[in-house]
Motif scaffolding. Structure first.
Motif, PDB file in Angstrom:
ATOM      1  N   ILE A 192      30.422  -1.590  60.334  1.00 42.51           N
ATOM      2  CA  ILE A 192      29.030  -1.435  59.919  1.00 42.51           C
ATOM      3  C   ILE A 192      28.635  -2.604  59.020  1.00 42.51           C
ATOM      4  O   ILE A 192      29.479  -3.172  58.316  1.00 42.51           O
ATOM      5  CB  ILE A 192      28.811  -0.096  59.182  1.00 42.51           C
ATOM      6  CG1 ILE A 192      27.336   0.280  59.177  1.00 42.51           C
ATOM      7  CG2 ILE A 192      29.390  -0.119  57.766  1.00 42.51           C
ATOM      8  CD1 ILE A 192      27.080   1.760  59.073  1.00 42.51           C
ATOM      9  N   VAL A 193      27.355  -2.969  59.100  1.00 38.58           N
ATOM     10  CA  VAL A 193      26.784  -3.983  58.211  1.00 38.58           C
ATOM     11  C   VAL A 193      25.572  -3.361  57.528  1.00 38.58           C
ATOM     12  O   VAL A 193      24.723  -2.754  58.191  1.00 38.58           O
ATOM     13  CB  VAL A 193      26.353  -5.244  58.988  1.00 38.58           C
ATOM     14  CG1 VAL A 193      25.648  -6.240  58.068  1.00 38.58           C
ATOM     15  CG2 VAL A 193      27.555  -5.909  59.661  1.00 38.58           C
ATOM     16  N   ALA A 194      25.495  -3.489  56.201  1.00 41.25           N
ATOM     17  CA  ALA A 194      24.353  -2.994  55.446  1.00 41.25           C
ATOM     18  C   ALA A 194      23.706  -4.173  54.725  1.00 41.25           C
ATOM     19  O   ALA A 194      24.414  -4.989  54.116  1.00 41.25           O
ATOM     20  CB  ALA A 194      24.784  -1.934  54.442  1.00 41.25           C
ATOM     21  N   VAL A 195      22.387  -4.268  54.804  1.00 43.04           N
ATOM     22  CA  VAL A 195      21.658  -5.410  54.248  1.00 43.04           C
ATOM     23  C   VAL A 195      20.557  -4.898  53.332  1.00 43.04           C
ATOM     24  O   VAL A 195      19.841  -3.950  53.680  1.00 43.04           O
ATOM     25  CB  VAL A 195      21.039  -6.275  55.364  1.00 43.04           C
ATOM     26  CG1 VAL A 195      20.356  -7.508  54.773  1.00 43.04           C
ATOM     27  CG2 VAL A 195      22.095  -6.693  56.386  1.00 43.04           C
ATOM     28  N   ALA A 196      20.399  -5.554  52.183  1.00 43.17           N
ATOM     29  CA  ALA A 196      19.339  -5.191  51.239  1.00 43.17           C
ATOM     30  C   ALA A 196      18.463  -6.396  50.957  1.00 43.17           C
ATOM     31  O   ALA A 196      18.955  -7.514  50.797  1.00 43.17           O
ATOM     32  CB  ALA A 196      19.942  -4.689  49.929  1.00 43.17           C
ATOM     33  N   SER A 197      17.154  -6.161  50.890  1.00 40.40           N
ATOM     34  CA  SER A 197      16.215  -7.223  50.538  1.00 40.40           C
ATOM     35  C   SER A 197      14.972  -6.601  49.925  1.00 40.40           C
ATOM     36  O   SER A 197      14.723  -5.408  50.057  1.00 40.40           O
ATOM     37  CB  SER A 197      15.849  -8.059  51.771  1.00 40.40           C
ATOM     38  OG  SER A 197      15.320  -7.234  52.789  1.00 40.40           O
ATOM     39  N   SER A 198      14.202  -7.453  49.265  1.00 41.45           N
ATOM     40  CA  SER A 198      12.956  -6.993  48.659  1.00 41.45           C
ATOM     41  C   SER A 198      11.926  -8.092  48.858  1.00 41.45           C
ATOM     42  O   SER A 198      11.659  -8.469  49.995  1.00 41.45           O
ATOM     43  CB  SER A 198      13.189  -6.644  47.175  1.00 41.45           C
ATOM     44  OG  SER A 198      12.022  -6.117  46.595  1.00 41.45           O
ATOM     45  N   VAL A 210      17.894  -1.784  53.952  1.00 35.67           N
ATOM     46  CA  VAL A 210      16.951  -1.332  52.927  1.00 35.67           C
ATOM     47  C   VAL A 210      16.076  -2.529  52.561  1.00 35.67           C
ATOM     48  O   VAL A 210      16.577  -3.532  52.048  1.00 35.67           O
ATOM     49  CB  VAL A 210      17.665  -0.785  51.676  1.00 35.67           C
ATOM     50  CG1 VAL A 210      16.709  -0.752  50.483  1.00 35.67           C
ATOM     51  CG2 VAL A 210      18.181   0.616  51.931  1.00 35.67           C
ATOM     52  N   GLN A 211      14.799  -2.415  52.882  1.00 37.58           N
ATOM     53  CA  GLN A 211      13.791  -3.404  52.475  1.00 37.58           C
ATOM     54  C   GLN A 211      12.767  -2.630  51.652  1.00 37.58           C
ATOM     55  O   GLN A 211      12.224  -1.632  52.111  1.00 37.58           O
ATOM     56  CB  GLN A 211      13.131  -4.045  53.700  1.00 37.58           C
ATOM     57  CG  GLN A 211      11.794  -4.724  53.441  1.00 37.58           C
ATOM     58  CD  GLN A 211      11.896  -6.006  52.627  1.00 37.58           C
ATOM     59  OE1 GLN A 211      12.873  -6.750  52.750  1.00 37.58           O
ATOM     60  NE2 GLN A 211      10.917  -6.261  51.792  1.00 37.58           N
ATOM     61  N   THR A 268      17.148 -12.119  49.477  1.00 40.08           N
ATOM     62  CA  THR A 268      16.097 -12.361  48.501  1.00 40.08           C
ATOM     63  C   THR A 268      15.471 -11.072  47.961  1.00 40.08           C
ATOM     64  O   THR A 268      15.358 -10.085  48.680  1.00 40.08           O
ATOM     65  CB  THR A 268      14.992 -13.236  49.140  1.00 40.08           C
ATOM     66  OG1 THR A 268      13.896 -13.373  48.229  1.00 40.08           O
ATOM     67  CG2 THR A 268      14.441 -12.604  50.411  1.00 40.08           C
ATOM     68  N   GLY A 269      15.062 -11.103  46.699  1.00 41.09           N
ATOM     69  CA  GLY A 269      14.376  -9.958  46.113  1.00 41.09           C
ATOM     70  C   GLY A 269      14.344 -10.050  44.605  1.00 41.09           C
ATOM     71  O   GLY A 269      15.180 -10.721  43.996  1.00 41.09           O
ATOM     72  N   THR A 270      13.377  -9.381  44.006  1.00 43.76           N
ATOM     73  CA  THR A 270      13.310  -9.319  42.557  1.00 43.76           C
ATOM     74  C   THR A 270      14.126  -8.116  42.064  1.00 43.76           C
ATOM     75  O   THR A 270      14.431  -7.203  42.827  1.00 43.76           O
ATOM     76  CB  THR A 270      11.853  -9.172  42.092  1.00 43.76           C
ATOM     77  OG1 THR A 270      11.285  -8.017  42.718  1.00 43.76           O
ATOM     78  CG2 THR A 270      11.029 -10.397  42.470  1.00 43.76           C
ATOM     79  N   GLY A 271      14.467  -8.129  40.782  1.00 46.38           N
ATOM     80  CA  GLY A 271      15.214  -7.011  40.219  1.00 46.38           C
ATOM     81  C   GLY A 271      16.694  -7.130  40.506  1.00 46.38           C
ATOM     82  O   GLY A 271      17.199  -8.187  40.891  1.00 46.38           O
ATOM     83  N   GLY A 275      16.332 -12.778  42.062  1.00 46.49           N
ATOM     84  CA  GLY A 275      16.813 -11.696  41.204  1.00 46.49           C
ATOM     85  C   GLY A 275      17.929 -10.880  41.816  1.00 46.49           C
ATOM     86  O   GLY A 275      19.000 -10.690  41.208  1.00 46.49           O
ATOM     87  N   MET A 276      17.706 -10.338  43.025  1.00 48.94           N
ATOM     88  CA  MET A 276      18.713  -9.464  43.644  1.00 48.94           C
ATOM     89  C   MET A 276      19.999 -10.203  43.989  1.00 48.94           C
ATOM     90  O   MET A 276      21.091  -9.739  43.631  1.00 48.94           O
ATOM     91  CB  MET A 276      18.135  -8.746  44.869  1.00 48.94           C
ATOM     92  CG  MET A 276      17.308  -7.528  44.490  1.00 48.94           C
ATOM     93  SD  MET A 276      16.446  -6.741  45.875  1.00 48.94           S
ATOM     94  CE  MET A 276      17.737  -6.455  47.068  1.00 48.94           C
ATOM     95  N   PRO A 277      19.940 -11.355  44.672  1.00 46.18           N
ATOM     96  CA  PRO A 277      21.214 -12.033  44.958  1.00 46.18           C
ATOM     97  C   PRO A 277      21.925 -12.511  43.692  1.00 46.18           C
ATOM     98  O   PRO A 277      23.151 -12.479  43.609  1.00 46.18           O
ATOM     99  CB  PRO A 277      20.816 -13.198  45.871  1.00 46.18           C
ATOM    100  CG  PRO A 277      19.341 -13.326  45.767  1.00 46.18           C
ATOM    101  CD  PRO A 277      18.806 -12.004  45.369  1.00 46.18           C
TER     102      PRO A 277
END
Length: 199
Positions: free
Chosen positions: A13-19, A44-45, A134-137, A166-168
Motif C-alpha cells: 500500500i502507498v499512502a500520500v498526504a498533501s495540502s 489525504v488532500q 506540499t502543504g502548510t502546517g 510546512g508539511m514536508p
C-alpha cells in the motif's frame, strides 16, 4: 538501505498526504506511477468541506490509474487511487478495508494525514509506504513516525522544491523520513520499491 531492510516483505500500500499546492503535486506524482501500478494508493488532500469536491475527476484527467472518492467499507484494490472525501477521516484496516469517520478534528483537520498514516502503519507495518507532499502546517508528521516505527518506508517531497514547505519540513524534522526527493523523482522511487519487492 530502506529497500534492503524490507527484502523479506513486499510493499502492499502507498499512502500520500498533501495540502496547499497538493492538486498539482498529486497530479505529477500519480501521473508518473503508470497504468500498471500494482498496489492501492490512499490520498489525504485537505479540501474545503463546504463545497462538493471534484478532486477525483481533476486527478483522473492527469493519469492512467482510476481515481475515486473512498467509500466506507469498500476494499482497496491494486492500481486504484482512493481519495478521502471532504470532512471525513480515511482509515484502512488489516484486510485493506477502508473506513470513513467523522470523529473529531486532528490539528483542526478532517481528513487527517496523521490518522491515515497511523492506520496504514497498524494494518500494514513494513509493507507500507507513506509520502508527504506540499502543504502548510504539520499534518502527517506524527503519522510518518508511526509508519517508520512499524518498519514502513517514508518519503517526503524536498521542502526546498515544495510549493508550501510546512508539511514536508515537519515530516523531515521527525527524523523518520527515508527519502527526501524533488517532486518529479518521487514516483520513480515508489515504483522501484514496489516493483523490486515483486520480482
Amino acid at each position: 538501505m530502506a529497500a534492503e531492510q524490507h527484502s523479506a516483505e513486499r510493499y502492499d500500500i502507498v499512502a500520500v498526504a498533501s495540502s496547499a499546492g497538493g492538486i498539482h503535486g498529486l497530479g505529477v506524482l500519480l501521473g508518473a506511477l503508470g497504468a500498471d501500478f500494482p498496489v492501492p494508493v490512499l490520498i489525504v488532500q485537505h479540501l474545503d468541506p463546504r463545497h462538493r469536491t471534484v478532486i477525483a475527476e481533476v486527478l483522473a484527467r492527469r493519469m492512467s490509474l482510476p481515481v475515486k472518492l473512498a467509500e466506507d467499507g469498500e476494499h482497496a484494490e491494486p492500481g486504484v487511487v482512493y481519495v478521502a472525501p471532504p470532512d471525513r477521516h480515511l482509515l484502512v484496516g488489516p484486510e485493506g478495508t477502508l473506513s470513513l469517520s467523522r470523529s473529531e478534528l486532528v490539528h483542526f483537520l478532517r481528513p487527517s494525514a496523521d490518522l491515515l498514516f497511523e492506520s496504514v502503519a497498524g494494518a500494514y507495518g513494513p509493507r507500507a509506504i507513506a509520502c508527504v507532499l506540499t502543504g502548510t502546517g504539520s499534518d502527517g508528521a506524527m503519522g510518518v513516525d508511526a509508519v517508520k516505527s512499524r518498519g514502513g518506508t517514508v518519503i517526503a517531497q524536498d521542502p526546498a522544491t515544495a510549493e508550501f514547505k510546512g508539511m514536508p519540513e515537519a515530516a523531515v524534522g521527525t527524523g523518520a523520513v527515508d527519502f527526501v526527493l524533488p517532486l518529479e523523482e518521487i514516483a520513480t522511487v515508489i515504483r522501484g520499491l514496489v516493483e523490486t519487492e515483486r520480482q
